[in-house]
Design a protein around this motif. Structure first.
Motif, short mmCIF file in Angstrom:
data_model
loop_
_atom_site.label_atom_id
_atom_site.label_comp_id
_atom_site.label_asym_id
_atom_site.label_seq_id
_atom_site.Cartn_x
_atom_site.Cartn_y
_atom_site.Cartn_z
N VAL A 81 0.78 -1.55 -0.03
CA VAL A 81 -0.07 0.10 -0.10
C VAL A 81 0.87 1.15 0.02
CG1 VAL A 81 -1.69 1.39 1.37
CG2 VAL A 81 -2.05 -1.11 1.08
N VAL A 82 1.91 1.33 0.78
CA VAL A 82 2.81 2.35 0.93
C VAL A 82 3.59 2.82 -0.47
CG1 VAL A 82 4.90 3.42 2.11
CG2 VAL A 82 3.17 2.17 3.36
N LYS A 83 3.92 1.59 -1.03
CA LYS A 83 4.78 1.93 -2.31
C LYS A 83 3.71 2.25 -3.45
CE LYS A 83 8.59 -1.33 -1.36
NZ LYS A 83 8.90 -2.93 -1.66
N GLN A 84 2.54 1.81 -3.40
CA GLN A 84 1.70 2.23 -4.50
C GLN A 84 1.06 3.38 -4.14
OE1 GLN A 84 0.79 0.45 -7.12
NE2 GLN A 84 -0.37 2.23 -7.86
N ALA A 85 0.98 3.61 -3.03
CA ALA A 85 0.61 5.43 -2.57
C ALA A 85 1.57 6.33 -3.18
CB ALA A 85 0.17 5.53 -1.02
N PHE A 86 2.60 6.05 -3.02
CA PHE A 86 3.67 7.02 -3.38
C PHE A 86 4.30 6.80 -4.92
CE2 PHE A 86 4.12 7.43 1.21
CZ PHE A 86 4.63 8.75 1.10
N SER A 87 3.55 5.93 -5.44
CA SER A 87 3.90 5.57 -6.95
C SER A 87 3.51 6.83 -7.83
CB SER A 87 3.19 4.61 -7.62
OG SER A 87 1.89 4.49 -7.63
N THR A 88 2.40 7.71 -7.58
CA THR A 88 2.06 9.06 -8.20
C THR A 88 1.69 9.73 -6.89
OG1 THR A 88 -0.28 7.91 -8.19
CG2 THR A 88 1.12 7.84 -10.25
N ARG A 89 2.59 10.54 -6.34
CA ARG A 89 2.60 11.33 -5.22
C ARG A 89 1.73 12.40 -5.21
NH1 ARG A 89 7.54 11.60 -2.08
NH2 ARG A 89 6.66 13.46 -1.07
N ARG A 90 1.64 13.12 -6.41
CA ARG A 90 1.03 14.05 -6.66
C ARG A 90 -0.73 14.05 -6.76
NH1 ARG A 90 4.14 17.96 -10.88
NH2 ARG A 90 6.19 18.08 -9.65
N LYS A 91 -0.90 12.78 -7.02
CA LYS A 91 -2.30 12.31 -7.15
C LYS A 91 -2.86 11.91 -5.68
CE LYS A 91 -2.49 10.46 -11.62
NZ LYS A 91 -2.70 9.15 -12.47
N THR A 92 -4.22 12.26 -5.45
CA THR A 92 -4.79 11.92 -4.16
C THR A 92 -4.68 10.07 -4.08
OG1 THR A 92 -7.21 11.50 -5.30
CG2 THR A 92 -6.58 13.57 -4.41
N LEU A 93 -4.87 9.80 -2.88
CA LEU A 93 -4.83 8.30 -2.55
C LEU A 93 -5.91 7.63 -3.19
CD1 LEU A 93 -3.94 8.56 1.36
CD2 LEU A 93 -2.38 7.57 -0.60
N ARG A 94 -6.92 8.27 -3.57
CA ARG A 94 -8.12 7.62 -4.44
C ARG A 94 -7.64 7.39 -5.62
NH1 ARG A 94 -11.30 10.88 -2.80
NH2 ARG A 94 -12.35 9.95 -1.18
N ASN A 95 -6.81 7.93 -6.24
CA ASN A 95 -6.36 7.70 -7.60
C ASN A 95 -5.00 6.95 -7.61
OD1 ASN A 95 -8.42 9.22 -9.16
ND2 ASN A 95 -7.26 11.25 -8.55
N ALA A 96 -4.27 7.32 -6.62
CA ALA A 96 -2.97 6.53 -6.67
C ALA A 96 -3.29 4.96 -6.48
CB ALA A 96 -1.99 7.05 -5.32
N LEU A 97 -4.27 4.81 -5.64
CA LEU A 97 -4.42 3.26 -5.19
C LEU A 97 -5.63 2.69 -6.16
CD1 LEU A 97 -4.69 3.82 -1.27
CD2 LEU A 97 -2.71 3.01 -2.51
N LYS A 98 -5.91 3.52 -7.06
CA LYS A 98 -7.10 2.63 -7.80
C LYS A 98 -6.57 1.30 -8.28
CE LYS A 98 -9.08 5.82 -10.59
NZ LYS A 98 -9.06 6.84 -11.61
#
Length: 260
Positions: free
Chosen positions: A204-221
């Motif tokens: 979850v942490v790695k995926q959350a920061f994969s696109t750090r400018r996006k909200t978590l809703r989009n980053a974790l989609k």
């Protein structure tokens, strides 16, 4: 003895300033009563000299054959405690009995990988004092909400209390790197196990920061979030705004919907 030539492909920048070497050595506190210390990449032993002035049971590991030969001549008393190996691939549990601290001037090109190895061995490594690229050092020590805060910040802060000790200019190395350096200290905290699935937490942490400018809703989609998770107000935030416990909570929410 002939001096060891720094090798670019190994990311070697040998520290030449004795004052800084002494400060790094004195940064070791023996957290949790640890007596054994593993120095990574000692080169020609500038830091080693000061570590040997303290009551540590010292081990050295270096992947450079030339450095290993030099260290055996300089410190014959260490004998088999001078280990020629790749720190990232070696099982030190078979060499060092019990807990051990880690210290060193980490090669910039593998410093993040060293920390992931430390995380794997976190139950045996109560303390780390190291020098690395200043930007990486600041990132690891940064609190939530800081632009430097990232994946390593969260993962390491889950298990270690981290202090940024001091900065080091390029001119005290041979050859001088093109960046400034920073020295940090990590002390193992009281967290034996996170209150969530740890593999899922890392994911979850790695995926959350994969696109750090996006909200978590989009980053974790891409993780296929259930509707009740997608609607959580926490997901309006960006990854850098979440602390360790926020990520633990989020991991549990995602895991719970997956298990339904």
């Amino acid at each position: 003895m002939d001096k060891v030539k720094p090798k670019k492909h190994l990311g070697q920048h040998f520290l030449t300033d004795l004052g800084i070497a002494e400060k790094i050595a004195k940064g070791m506190t023996g957290h949790r009563g640890v007596k054994k210390v593993l120095e990574i990449g000692p080169g020609m032993g500038v830091l080693t000299d000061f570590l040997l002035q303290e009551p540590w049971d010292l081990y050295l590991v270096d992947v450079d054959t030339e450095s290993i030969a030099y260290l055996h001549k300089k410190y014959p008393q260490l004998g088999e405690k001078i280990i020629e190996a790749d720190f990232l691939k070696h099982d030190f549990g078979k060499v060092i009995e019990g807990d051990y601290a880690v210290v060193g001037n980490f090669p910039y090109n593998i410093s993040s990988q060293i920390f992931f190895k430390v995380l794997e061995d976190r139950h045996k490594v109560p303390e780390v004092v190291c020098m690395l690229q200043k930007e990486v050092a600041q990132r690891i020590a940064s609190p939530p909400g800081n632009k430097d805060y990232g994946i390593l910040s969260v993962l390491l802060q889950a298990f270690y209390d981290i202090e940024y000790l001091f900065s080091v200019p390029p001119g005290v190395f041979n050859p001088p790197p093109k960046v400034n350096s920073g020295v940090i200290r990590l002390k193992r905290n009281e967290t034996k196990k996170l209150d969530c699935d740890e593999k899922m937490f890392f994911r979850v942490v790695k995926q959350a920061f994969s696109t750090r400018r996006k909200t978590l809703r989009n980053a974790l989609k891409s993780m296929g979030l259930a509707e009740e998770v997608r609607e959580m107000s926490l997901l309006d935030k960006r990854a850098e705004q979440l602390g360790v416990q926020d990520f633990v909570f989020l991991t549990n929410q995602i895991q719970a919907t997956w298990n339904k």
